[in-house]
Enzyme design. Sequence first.
Site, PDB file in Angstrom:
ATOM      1  CG  ASP A   1       6.792  48.293  13.841  1.00 17.53           C
ATOM      2  OD1 ASP A   1       5.941  47.471  13.436  1.00 17.53           O
ATOM      3  OD2 ASP A   1       6.584  49.049  14.794  1.00 17.53           O
TER       4      ASP A   1
ATOM      5  CE1 TYR B   1       4.764  39.577  13.391  1.00 17.58           C
ATOM      6  CE2 TYR B   1       6.815  38.359  13.186  1.00 17.58           C
ATOM      7  CZ  TYR B   1       5.549  38.660  12.715  1.00 17.58           C
ATOM      8  OH  TYR B   1       5.076  38.040  11.584  1.00 17.58           O
TER       9      TYR B   1
ATOM     10  CG  PHE C   1       5.861  39.774   7.313  1.00 14.02           C
ATOM     11  CD1 PHE C   1       4.639  40.180   7.824  1.00 14.02           C
ATOM     12  CD2 PHE C   1       6.436  40.537   6.309  1.00 14.02           C
ATOM     13  CE1 PHE C   1       3.996  41.315   7.344  1.00 14.02           C
ATOM     14  CE2 PHE C   1       5.802  41.674   5.809  1.00 14.02           C
ATOM     15  CZ  PHE C   1       4.583  42.058   6.327  1.00 14.02           C
TER      16      PHE C   1
ATOM     17  CG  HIS D   1      -0.063  44.544   6.454  1.00 11.32           C
ATOM     18  ND1 HIS D   1      -0.214  43.634   7.480  1.00 11.32           N
ATOM     19  CD2 HIS D   1       1.209  44.997   6.532  1.00 11.32           C
ATOM     20  CE1 HIS D   1       0.926  43.544   8.142  1.00 11.32           C
ATOM     21  NE2 HIS D   1       1.810  44.363   7.596  1.00 11.32           N
TER      22      HIS D   1
END
Length: 228
Positions: A72, A74, A85, A193
Site C-alpha cells: 500500500d 507510504y 515504492f 520484501h
Amino acid sequence: MVNEELKLQDLLQNDWKSVLKSTFRSENFEKLSVKVLDVYQNELVYPPVSQLFDALNLCSFENTRVVILGQDPYHGPGQAHGLSFSVPQGVPLPPSLKNIYKELFQDLGLMRSSGDLSDWAGQGVLLLNTSLTVRAGEAGSHAAMGWPMFTKAVLNLLNAHESPIVFLLWGNHAQQFASLIDANKHYVIKSAHPSPLSANRGRWFGSKPFSQTNNFLVSQGIEPIRWA
C-alpha cells in the site's frame, strides 16, 4: 475535498481506461468507488486523489514490460504519489527504497539519488500497489476496502498480455497474487520484501532482481530497463 461528480475511472488517461472497462462496470468496483471517494471526503488520505492511478497513467497496458507489486502507499506526508515504492523528487528515501537502491548497486553497480521512479514507469515498469490508498499515519488501513479486487483485475489482464512480462513479487503479501500469473509464459521473481525487517531476515540482498529482469527481457527480444 474531491469533486462529487468525479468517477474514479475518469482519472485514467490512457489505454487502461478501455482495457478495464468491464471492471469499471462491475458491482464490486462500484462499491469500491463509493468507499474510496467517501474516505477522500472525510479522511486525510494518500496519495492525492489526482495521483491515485498514476502507476497506470505513466505505464500504459500496451507498453508494460515489468510489474513491481507493492502493498500500500507510504502513509507519511508528501511521500505517496501513486507509484509503489516511489517518492516525489526531493523527498528523503524511505527505508524500503534505500534497500532497493542498495540491491541495485550490488546487482548492477548502478546508483540513484532521487526516490522518484517515474522514469522506470515511463519505460514500462508498472509500479502497482495492491491497495491504492491509505489513511495518513496508518499502514494497511485501507486493505479491507476492496482494492485487491481491482489489483486482481489488472493482473489478470496483464497475464493475458501478448508479450511476456516480468513480475517482481517482493514479500509474502505480493506473492499471494502469484497464482494469477502463468509462469510458463511470464517470468516471476519472488524474493523477500525490501523493508529493513524483511530484507535482513529473508532473501532480499543478493536476489538480483534487476539483472534477472533485464536478462529475461533481452532473451525475449525486448528492450531492457535502464534502471539508473
